[in-house]
Design an enzyme around this catalytic site. Structure first.
Site, PDB file in Angstrom:
ATOM      1  N   LYS A  82     105.510  85.487  17.509  1.00  0.00           N
ATOM      2  CA  LYS A  82     104.136  85.345  17.037  1.00  0.00           C
ATOM      3  C   LYS A  82     103.813  83.881  16.753  1.00  0.00           C
ATOM      4  O   LYS A  82     104.676  83.119  16.292  1.00  0.00           O
ATOM      5  CB  LYS A  82     103.978  86.200  15.775  1.00  0.00           C
ATOM      6  CG  LYS A  82     102.578  86.384  15.232  1.00  0.00           C
ATOM      7  CD  LYS A  82     102.641  87.367  14.071  1.00  0.00           C
ATOM      8  CE  LYS A  82     101.339  87.523  13.326  1.00  0.00           C
ATOM      9  NZ  LYS A  82     101.465  88.470  12.208  1.00  0.00           N
ATOM     10  N   SER A 157      97.941  91.746  11.929  1.00  0.00           N
ATOM     11  CA  SER A 157      97.721  90.522  12.661  1.00  0.00           C
ATOM     12  C   SER A 157      98.674  90.304  13.828  1.00  0.00           C
ATOM     13  O   SER A 157      98.480  89.396  14.631  1.00  0.00           O
ATOM     14  CB  SER A 157      97.809  89.332  11.705  1.00  0.00           C
ATOM     15  OG  SER A 157      99.104  89.189  11.157  1.00  0.00           O
ATOM     16  N   SER A 181     100.654  93.879   8.700  1.00  0.00           N
ATOM     17  CA  SER A 181     100.466  93.239  10.000  1.00  0.00           C
ATOM     18  C   SER A 181     101.514  93.552  11.055  1.00  0.00           C
ATOM     19  O   SER A 181     101.355  93.153  12.199  1.00  0.00           O
ATOM     20  CB  SER A 181     100.386  91.719   9.824  1.00  0.00           C
ATOM     21  OG  SER A 181      99.222  91.376   9.117  1.00  0.00           O
TER      22      SER A 181
END
Length: 471
Positions: A82, A157, A181
């Site tokens: 990420k 997220s 997330s």
């Protein structure tokens, strides 16, 4: 775009999960370069439709795969990380146009733990600005699409990672969870997502500075065993002696569990009908497997929601005021997105409540733990309603509306972040549109073993549906 998008095909990756792929590489039946090239080809095929990548590290990842230098359980398995984790030679922009794109020289402590398992990271995945919302829709760079249905959100997220794992580009990818997330995109994209106990993995540099560290790192996968093997191997790299060891979990547990079911949130807001039906069906399945299931409540006050929101807003305020110090690669406050600015303003109007808010959040671990005097696991939705269409939490939605929608949607996940407790998301149902519905299993502090064993049992009883099986 097409309703469903996936890259599964008859190449080196085939339908393998990361564990199976690692075994084939270890036996010499697949070369790491073959696996990497297949992942890059799959990425090229679906990325125009998904918009889930920030950066593809193509040449470097191919060179690493050719050198055959990987060690670790997942040696040579292509993966993704990420874009809020520092990797040498790559920028880290945190999903925001306000953060500069200068490549960084350092490797974060979390990246070192991740790479120690042998992954070949082929690039970085999208997240909404600073991970502050539950849908990966960027004000400056468009939305990440759900591969199960392109008109819908992939969650957030860690939405970019989830979309690409679900679509078959890689079998496993990094994510982190500060309010849901990992679990939210896992629920949206039909994946396994474990938010681990606070301190289970090495603590990110940013987390050490927080008065309450709500951030946990982990992975998004297509099988329970991949998640179990990841945490077992991560423990070989770093073992937190203050927590019970996870060890190697390879299947269902023998003991029957006391499971408390909570379908509506601590605020009393009802979950939507399809979500409720999925949780109830899961409860019946668990009861049929011999577990005791009964209705329960988590011991947290209604003010918890306000306290967690104020903490979240405090983080946005810190970004807006101290971005130059936080992001050495460059920071331009004028490029901050509306949600970050709105949260920062929300905090400025209420900052005098900060000491009480922090005090209450720190108490949540003890309050949450009292629930497990009576239960081994709490069963609940991951999200209060089914996956919304893109735009529902879009960057152009007015702040007050977006905040109201976000609080209603994500009411179940933050309790685990504040309390530091583990929670597992599993895909247990589908919406009328064919999108996955996730169910959450929360456990005692440090008891990931029970959650993983239960995950194995449910996966055996109801094999997790994969995108390539979608009619």
């Amino acid at each position: 775009m097409p309703r469903t998008v996936h890259a599964f095909t008859d190449d080196a990756l085939a339908h393998h999960d990361a564990t199976a792929l690692a075994a084939l590489i270890a036996k010499g039946e697949i070369h790491p370069r073959e696996a990497t090239d297949a992942a890059l080809a799959r990425l090229a095929a679906v990325e125009p439709q998904l918009n889930a990548m920030v950066l593809t590290d193509r040449e470097a990842s191919q060179a690493r795969a050719s050198e055959k230098t990987f060690t670790g359980f997942f040696a040579g398995v292509p993966s993704l990380i990420k874009d809020n984790i520092d990797m040498p030679g790559l920028p880290t922009r945190h999903g925001s146009a306000a953060v500069g794109g200068k490549p960084l020289k350092k490797t974060s402590v979390l990246a070192r733990q991740y790479l120690a398992q042998g992954f070949n990271v082929i690039g970085k995945t999208r997240l909404p600005a600073f991970g502050f919302t539950a849908s990966t829709e960027l004000a400056h760079d468009g939305a990440t699409h759900n591969p199960w249905h392109g008109d819908y959100s992939a969650g957030g997220s860690s939405g970019g990672s989830a979309a690409l794992v679900a679509a078959g580009v890689v079998p496993i990818a990094h994510g982190n969870d500060g309010g849901g997330s990992i679990r939210i995109p896992a629920a949206c994209c039909g994946l396994v997502g474990l938010k681990c106990t606070r301190g289970r993995l090495v603590t990110q540099e940013a987390g050490k500075a927080l008065p309450v560290n709500i951030i946990s790192d982990g992975v998004l996968t297509r099988s329970v065993r991949d998640t179990a093997n990841f945490f077992s191997e991560a423990e070989r790299y770093y073992r937190n002696r203050k927590l019970p060891a996870i060890g190697q979990v390879t299947g269902p547990g023998k003991g029957r569990l006391r499971i408390g079911m909570m379908i509506d949130s601590i605020t009393g807001d009802p979950s939507c009908a399809q979500t409720r039906a999925t949780v109830e069906a899961t409860a019946r399945q668990l009861a049929g497997l011999g577990h005791r299931v009964e209705e329960a409540r988590i011991d947290l006050p209604q003010r918890f929601v306000d306290d967690f929101l104020l903490y979240w807003a405090m983080l946005a305020f810190s970004v807006s005021q101290f971005g130059r110090a936080l992001f050495p690669q460059g920071f331009d406050r004028s490029q901050l997105d509306p949600l970050t600015l709105g949260l920062a303003d929300y905090y400025k109007q209420r900052f005098l409540k900060t000491p009480g808010m922090i005090r209450q959040l720190k108490k949540s671990q003890q309050r949450y733990a009292r629930t497990f005097n009576d239960y081994d696991v709490i069963l609940s939705p991951v999200l209060a309603h089914t996956t919304p269409p893109l735009g529902y939490l879009g960057a152009d939605v007015p702040f007050d509306t977006q905040l109201e929608r976000l609080l209603r949607y994500t009411t179940f996940t933050p309790a685990n972040n504040a309390s530091g407790s583990p929670a597992l998301s599993l895909p247990m149902g589908q919406t009328d549109q064919g999108l996955p519905i996730g169910v959450q299993f929360s456990g005692r502090h440090g008891d990931e073993r029970t959650l993983l064993a239960l995950g194995f049992e449910l996966e055996q009883a109801q094999p997790l549906r994969q995108l390539y099986q979608q009619a």
